[in-house]
Design an enzyme around this catalytic site. Structure first.
Site, PDB file in Angstrom:
ATOM      1  N   HIS A 232      16.846  -0.305  -6.255  1.00 52.85           N
ATOM      2  CA  HIS A 232      15.553  -0.973  -6.087  1.00 52.85           C
ATOM      3  C   HIS A 232      14.501  -0.379  -7.020  1.00 52.85           C
ATOM      4  O   HIS A 232      13.599  -1.097  -7.482  1.00 52.85           O
ATOM      5  CB  HIS A 232      15.067  -0.935  -4.631  1.00 52.85           C
ATOM      6  CG  HIS A 232      13.863  -1.793  -4.439  1.00 52.85           C
ATOM      7  ND1 HIS A 232      13.946  -3.162  -4.292  1.00 52.85           N
ATOM      8  CD2 HIS A 232      12.550  -1.503  -4.478  1.00 52.85           C
ATOM      9  CE1 HIS A 232      12.730  -3.655  -4.215  1.00 52.85           C
ATOM     10  NE2 HIS A 232      11.857  -2.673  -4.336  1.00 52.85           N
ATOM     11  N   ASP A 236      12.097  -2.556  -9.473  1.00 51.65           N
ATOM     12  CA  ASP A 236      10.639  -2.430  -9.634  1.00 51.65           C
ATOM     13  C   ASP A 236      10.263  -2.147 -11.092  1.00 51.65           C
ATOM     14  O   ASP A 236       9.265  -2.683 -11.603  1.00 51.65           O
ATOM     15  CB  ASP A 236      10.105  -1.292  -8.759  1.00 51.65           C
ATOM     16  CG  ASP A 236       9.976  -1.674  -7.293  1.00 51.65           C
ATOM     17  OD1 ASP A 236       9.944  -2.870  -6.974  1.00 51.65           O
ATOM     18  OD2 ASP A 236       9.892  -0.738  -6.467  1.00 51.65           O
ATOM     19  N   HIS A 259       5.296   2.782  -9.869  1.00 52.38           N
ATOM     20  CA  HIS A 259       4.523   1.725 -10.520  1.00 52.38           C
ATOM     21  C   HIS A 259       3.497   2.260 -11.521  1.00 52.38           C
ATOM     22  O   HIS A 259       3.283   1.662 -12.570  1.00 52.38           O
ATOM     23  CB  HIS A 259       3.801   0.887  -9.462  1.00 52.38           C
ATOM     24  CG  HIS A 259       4.736   0.150  -8.556  1.00 52.38           C
ATOM     25  ND1 HIS A 259       5.701  -0.713  -9.029  1.00 52.38           N
ATOM     26  CD2 HIS A 259       4.867   0.143  -7.214  1.00 52.38           C
ATOM     27  CE1 HIS A 259       6.367  -1.225  -8.009  1.00 52.38           C
ATOM     28  NE2 HIS A 259       5.895  -0.713  -6.893  1.00 52.38           N
TER      29      HIS A 259
HETATM   30 ZN   LIG Z   1       9.879  -3.039  -4.941  1.00 51.21          ZN
END
Ligand SMILES: [Zn+2]
Length: 278
Positions: A232, A236, A259
């Site tokens: 995952h 992202d 992020h």
């Molecule tokens: Zn995510």
């Protein structure tokens, strides 16, 4: 090196569900867009914003984009699906504050894109070649980008048990690879953190139906892959790199990044000093 052309969707699809962070009902419609326009979000007030690093308003727990008058949370999974499934141009209309979390993965988006089908456009695909290695670091988080023929990712994470250390080295991220190996991996959270967020009125839409929840005793439900957590993280990353606005040909080595570093890398990749765009 490549003579691939740009692609957009052959039709429009709509998916509905709750937002992970707001808990509100939202719908997202994804459809065709003209060549050389990239990924554009139409927000709930009708304003539009191109999916670029300059449009990022927050990278806390998800990636949030904003126009002058509205924002949309959790854009990374639908962007990952578009980039992972070889889409160059799309208009993404959001009715709500957040892209619905669906099952927590990019699989519903990727399958909907495959069902809608793609049409070839006349312009050549926009790709980007690194001229030299680049890196971004924040404390113990590191992101290294190396010149390569096509996007590939090596990712390392180190979380408390039962996750522990996980790593993955992907092959070249083709649409087949993305759909099979990356898209099904779901977002995840630790039970104590989720409960703390919920106490603050956050993560309102979170449930075992849309996230891998982890507590001290283990995973609170079956996994889709033994290393679903690190997969995952790759998902992202692909979503955040879609903000570059073209297909970056690079090998990414990521250590515990998230992020914030991903968006920093996307911003740097758009700068002409480090990369040559075609
Ligand atoms: Zn995510």
């Amino acid at each position: 090196m490549t003579s691939e052309r740009q692609h957009t969707l052959a039709g429009t699809f709509t998916l509905r569900g709750v937002g992970l962070h707001t808990g509100g009902e939202a719908s997202v419609s994804v459809g065709p867009a003209p060549e050389n326009t990239g990924f554009t979000f139409q927000l709930k007030d009708g304003s539009r914003v191109a999916a670029t690093p300059d449009a990022v308003r927050s990278t806390v727990r998800c990636t949030t984009l904003g126009s002058a008058t509205a924002v949309v949370n959790t854009v990374e999974h639908v962007l990952a699906a578009l980039a992972g499934m070889d889409v160059d141009n799309a208009l993404i209309k959001i009715d709500g504050d957040e892209v619905p979390i669906l099952d927590g993965s990019a699989l519903p988006f990727a399958r909907a894109i495959a069902s809608a089908g793609l049409v070839e456009q006349s312009a050549a695909r926009r790709t980007l070649d690194l001229r030299a290695p680049a890196w971004h670091r924040d404390a113990d988080k590191l992101l290294v980008l190396l010149p390569a023929q096509r996007l590939a990712v090596t990712f390392f994470v180190d979380f408390p048990p039962p996750v522990g250390r996980q790593s993955i080295s992907t092959g070249p991220i083709t649409s087949e690879y993305f759909l099979r190996e990356i898209a099904p991996s779901r977002t995840f959270g630790f039970r104590n953190e989720i409960e703390a967020l919920m106490a603050q009125g956050l993560a309102r839409g979170g449930s075992l139906d849309n996230a891998v929840v982890i507590d001290a005793d283990g995973y609170m439900g079956p996994l889709r892959f033994p290393d679903e957590i690190v997969r995952h993280k790759v998902l992202d990353l692909i979503g955040d790199l879609a903000l570059v606005g073209c297909y970056p040909n690079c090998e990414v080595i990521a250590l515990k990044s998230g992020h914030t570093l991903h968006v920093a890398a996307a911003r740097d990749l758009r700068a002409p000093t480090t990369a040559a765009a075609r």
